[in-house]
Design a protein around this motif. Structure first.
Motif, short mmCIF file in Angstrom:
data_model
loop_
_atom_site.label_atom_id
_atom_site.label_comp_id
_atom_site.label_asym_id
_atom_site.label_seq_id
_atom_site.Cartn_x
_atom_site.Cartn_y
_atom_site.Cartn_z
N PRO A 98 51.04 40.97 47.10
CA PRO A 98 49.87 41.17 47.98
C PRO A 98 48.57 41.24 47.18
CG PRO A 98 51.05 43.24 47.67
CD PRO A 98 51.87 42.17 47.01
N LYS A 99 47.47 40.96 47.90
CA LYS A 99 46.14 41.01 47.29
C LYS A 99 45.40 42.25 47.79
CE LYS A 99 41.94 38.27 46.60
NZ LYS A 99 41.20 37.03 46.93
N ARG A 100 44.71 42.91 46.88
CA ARG A 100 43.94 44.11 47.24
C ARG A 100 42.49 43.94 46.82
NH1 ARG A 100 42.42 48.87 44.18
NH2 ARG A 100 41.61 50.37 45.69
N VAL A 101 41.56 44.28 47.71
CA VAL A 101 40.14 44.22 47.39
C VAL A 101 39.53 45.58 47.71
CG1 VAL A 101 37.94 43.10 47.90
CG2 VAL A 101 40.04 41.76 47.97
N PRO A 102 38.90 46.24 46.72
CA PRO A 102 38.23 47.51 47.03
C PRO A 102 37.17 47.26 48.10
CG PRO A 102 38.38 47.16 44.67
CD PRO A 102 38.81 45.88 45.33
N TYR A 154 43.26 39.37 38.47
CA TYR A 154 44.27 39.99 37.61
C TYR A 154 45.51 40.32 38.44
CZ TYR A 154 40.88 40.68 33.85
OH TYR A 154 39.97 40.48 32.84
N LEU A 155 46.64 40.23 37.80
CA LEU A 155 47.88 40.74 38.37
C LEU A 155 48.10 42.13 37.79
CD1 LEU A 155 50.63 40.60 39.81
CD2 LEU A 155 51.54 39.45 37.80
N VAL A 169 52.77 46.57 42.56
CA VAL A 169 52.33 45.29 42.01
C VAL A 169 51.37 44.66 43.01
CG1 VAL A 169 53.06 43.03 41.16
CG2 VAL A 169 54.56 45.00 40.88
N TRP A 170 50.19 44.24 42.53
CA TRP A 170 49.21 43.63 43.43
C TRP A 170 48.28 42.71 42.64
CZ3 TRP A 170 48.76 48.45 41.40
CH2 TRP A 170 47.55 48.81 40.81
N MET A 171 47.62 41.81 43.37
CA MET A 171 46.58 40.95 42.80
C MET A 171 45.23 41.59 43.11
SD MET A 171 48.07 38.36 41.33
CE MET A 171 46.68 37.28 41.08
N GLY A 172 44.37 41.69 42.10
CA GLY A 172 43.05 42.28 42.31
C GLY A 172 42.04 41.67 41.36
N PHE A 210 59.75 39.80 40.59
CA PHE A 210 58.82 39.55 41.69
C PHE A 210 58.40 38.08 41.67
CE2 PHE A 210 58.34 44.00 40.64
CZ PHE A 210 58.27 44.63 41.87
N ASP A 211 58.36 37.47 42.84
CA ASP A 211 57.82 36.12 42.99
C ASP A 211 56.30 36.24 43.13
OD1 ASP A 211 57.02 33.59 43.68
OD2 ASP A 211 58.63 33.26 45.13
#
Length: 771
Positions: A129-133, A41-42, A161-164, A123-124
């Motif tokens: 950035p990507k975030r992983v718990p 998800y974004l 804003v992040w990808m998760g 935002f491009d």
């Protein structure tokens, strides 16, 4: 006896989803969230804005934020005349549906005709950035607003804003792009939530006696009873046998109550002055917060409570005067388990008091992946649609997935965990259609799509079960498959010795056996507990609605059903089929159908008679070998709803119509008369069978009762001769002769019944004394 297979359409199907369980991967998610497929998800967290310029004539602005990604956009609420608004709202855009290369976040001014653009941030997607718990949440930053040409505009917007994945903490409360059609009024009704059932207690009210009753009519002795009211529950004692002003009852009244205690216990002493007329002699109100809690069967101290009588003049209480007092013993029972489910598939059997809980024996993990082939449950804009969500219940913890709007193939991919205290429990998973996605009317109900039950004791420890379960719902027109739900289940045992020890313990807490409640009491209390649980959960936000809770708890499972009665009869026959098969096999042995087998049985019988110490070891060895042999055909999948076992696939339409009838009935009199006559005919057959069983039992009793003096004389003389013969003759010889007589060749048999059977059938029963 092997039961016939289910129709393929209604059968369980093993699946191979792309989940992390068992996979060797460096992704952290696969270790903690490994029973579901990863969904990217974004995430866009809109926090606040500052220094926004005024766009109206008045110089003020009514700002809101619009996050746009391709064809999908999420909108925050707007504020009236505020240049420094705070939203703190999260949007989640599914990566599968992303068809754009940039994310645009607009700040707009709400206007009557056309909303004005205050500014935007672009935002491009390649730079996000990507975030992983378990990484900490991404810190939001201030971004300067730009106009459409890229020039700096006045005002700033704080964003993150992040990808998760769905493991992100922001996931449950986010606005999802797969629910883009849901308006602001319905967003609260589509989110995933975890609920907890209220803590339930049994309240025991032991009404002992009362003193100094003051009836209004002094010329008659009061016929007193006590009425107790707790919330919407009302019970009463029997009328006192001692018709005096000091009556005694010694009756127990049982209630169900939930923490926090909202309603007091109200007791009133009533006098039966007429056939339908009762007079209140006094009342007392007892708050449950002050009631003693007991954990075992130790006696609770009794107390005298003053009763007050209100004199009502012109509709108002003018005075409160002392009337009498009542002797009570009241306690909150912490040693019982308050049943709010059917005992056949309970998910929790622990006592109410937490001090009596034993340590957990393992962890149950459930991955709710997806559903497919769902049927349209409602009509919107002239076409069928379904807004599906899942509910799972185990113990006191309920979970509800998010609602996937307008999809017959929803993908949830949500994982949940429960502590397990008893392996012989059941988890229930239900699928429902959300009737409040678009802020549905108050009378709209969430339609049931189907449910699945999985008994934990049928699962192997540490194994991941991935199956597609058929969703079956019984309608008045018959059983229908409304789709399939794909689940991943894993039971992890953390204390093997404790789990094996549980099999030697009684299922319910010990108070159920030391001071058992009657079946009628348990049924009534279970109904009250269900009502309390459904009422409390329906008050949550978003609510877990009453019809959902009642379907998950099987509120109507005790109602009469011809179909269910037939199914239970054939279940009994299935249990007895093994004994019937053994009886037929023994009859074949006795009749020498297979001479070789009969000779081998003779040899085995003689060995066991000569060496009786081998009998029990032989039996247990035989059972051991049967168990080892059956291991090859052990079930490889959890049990599921069986239409053939339930007799749902062959039920008569009228039987189903009767099953779905209301209570009391709402059908016309001619249909009710026909069903009543049918029930009478069934009752007549049952009555005949019960009468035959009673006759056989009474014949046994009449052997020594001298109702038939000649028969009893013959039996007594036979007993004396048998005692002398058995005393003189060694037991092994008697057993050998008796066995050889039973196994004798058909040439030495008669087709007529044996002498003992003839004698028994001639004994008298009490059936000739019945009217």
């Amino acid at each position: 006896m092997q039961k016939p297979p289910q129709p393929v359409d209604f059968a369980l199907k093993e699946t191979s989803p792309n989940i992390g369980a068992g996979a060797v991967t460096g992704d952290k998610l696969s270790c903690t969230y490994d029973l579901v497929e990863q969904m990217q998800y974004l995430y866009v967290r809109v926090v606040k804005a500052k220094d926004l310029p005024g766009k109206d004539v008045t110089g003020s602005c009514d700002p809101y934020v619009e996050a746009k990604l391709g064809n999908y956009k999420g909108v925050t609420k707007h504020f009236e005349k505020k240049s420094n608004p705070e939203w703190n709202q999260v949007f989640a855009f599914s990566k599968e549906r992303i068809q754009a290369s940039v994310l645009e976040v607009f700040v707009k001014d709400k206007d009557v005709v056309v909303d004005d653009l205050i500014g935007r941030v672009v935002f491009d997607l390649n730079e996000i950035p990507k975030r992983v718990p378990p990484d900490s949440p991404l810190a939001p930053q201030w971004y300067r607003l730009e106009d459409r040409k890229g020039n700096k505009a006045k005002g700033e917007l704080m964003l993150a804003v992040w990808m998760g994945t769905q493991a992100d903490e922001a996931f449950p409360d986010a606005w999802h792009s797969d629910a883009a059609s849901v308006g602001p009024d319905g967003v609260a009704n589509i989110r995933s939530k975890v609920y907890h059932s209220p803590k339930l207690w049994y309240v025991r009210v032991n009404v002992i006696e009362a003193q100094d009753l003051v009836p209004s009519d002094k010329s008659r002795l009061p016929e007193a009873f006590v009425k107790a009211v707790l919330g919407n529950q009302a019970l009463r004692t029997k009328i006192s046998q001692s018709k005096t002003i000091n009556p005694m009852w010694n009756d127990d009244l049982m209630f169900v109550v939930a923490e926090p205690f909202e309603e007091p216990l109200v007791l009133s002493v009533e006098d039966r002055v007429g056939s339908n007329k009762d007079e209140t002699l006094g009342k007392c109100v007892i708050p449950l917060q002050s009631v003693q809690r007991r954990l075992d069967h130790k006696r609770v101290h009794s107390r005298w409570h003053n009763l007050e009588k209100h004199a009502i003049v012109e509709g108002e209480k003018k005075e409160t005067k002392f009337a009498t007092r009542i002797h009570l013993r009241i306690c909150l029972e912490g040693g019982y388990h308050v049943l709010d489910e059917s005992t056949h598939y309970s998910s929790d059997l622990r006592p109410t008091a937490k001090q009596l809980w034993k340590s957990s024996i393992g962890i149950l993990e459930l991955g709710i992946l997806s559903a497919h082939g769902l049927m349209p449950m409602k009509t919107k804009d002239g076409r069928g649609t379904t807004d599906a969500y899942c509910v799972a219940k185990y113990g006191q913890k309920w979970i509800r997935t998010r609602t996937i709007a307008d999809s017959f193939m929803p993908k949830w991919n949500e994982q949940y965990t429960w502590e397990v205290f008893d392996p012989c429990t059941v988890i229930t998973v239900g699928v429902f259609d959300n009737g409040h996605v678009h802020g549905g009317a108050g009378g709209t109900k969430d339609a049931r799509i189907g449910k699945v039950r999985i008994r934990l004791s049928t699962l192997e420890a540490d194994r991941v079960y991935t199956h597609s379960y058929p969703l079956l719902v019984l309608h008045p027109s018959g059983v229908k498959k409304t789709g399939e739900v794909q689940l991943a289940v894993r039971f992890t045992c953390s204390a093997l010795i404790n789990m094996l020890h549980m099999y030697s313990q009684p299922p319910l807490p010990k108070m159920h056996y030391i001071h058992p409640l009657s079946v009628i009491q348990l049924d009534s209390l279970r109904h009250q507990a269900m009502q309390i649980v459904s009422m409390r959960l329906s008050r949550a936000e978003p609510p877990l609605r009453k019809e959902v809770v009642e379907y998950m708890l099987d509120v109507d499972s005790h109602m009469w059903s011809m179909r269910r009665s037939k199914a239970n009869f054939f279940r009994i026959m299935g249990v007895l089929s093994g004994l019937i098969a053994v009886g037929k096999w023994f009859d074949q042995i006795c009749n020498w159908r297979n001479p070789l087998t009969t000779i081998l049985i003779h040899i085995l019988f003689i060995i066991l008679v000569l060496y009786p110490e081998l009998i029990l070891p032989t039996i247990f060895l035989y059972l051991f070998l049967i168990g080892i042999w059956n291991y090859r055909w052990r079930p490889r999948h959890p049990p599921h709803m069986d239409t053939r076992l339930s007799h749902a696939d062959a039920a008569h339409p009228d039987e189903l119509d009767e099953e779905f009838d209301t209570f009391p009935t709402s059908k016309p009199s001619d249909i009710v008369r026909m069903r009543y006559d049918r029930l009478r005919s069934i009752g007549g057959r049952v009555q005949t069978v019960i009468g035959d069983l009673a006759t056989q039992g009474e014949r046994f009793q009449s052997l020594l009762s001298w109702r038939d003096p000649r028969a009893t004389t013959l039996f007594v003389i036979f007993c004396l001769i048998a005692a002398i013969v058995l005393y003189i003759t060694p037991f092994q010889v008697v057993a050998l002769l008796l066995g050889l007589y039973v196994l004798r060749h058909p040439r030495f048999r008669h087709k007529l019944p044996s002498i003992p059977l003839n004698f028994f059938r001639r004994l008298p029963a009490r059936s000739d004394s019945m009217l």
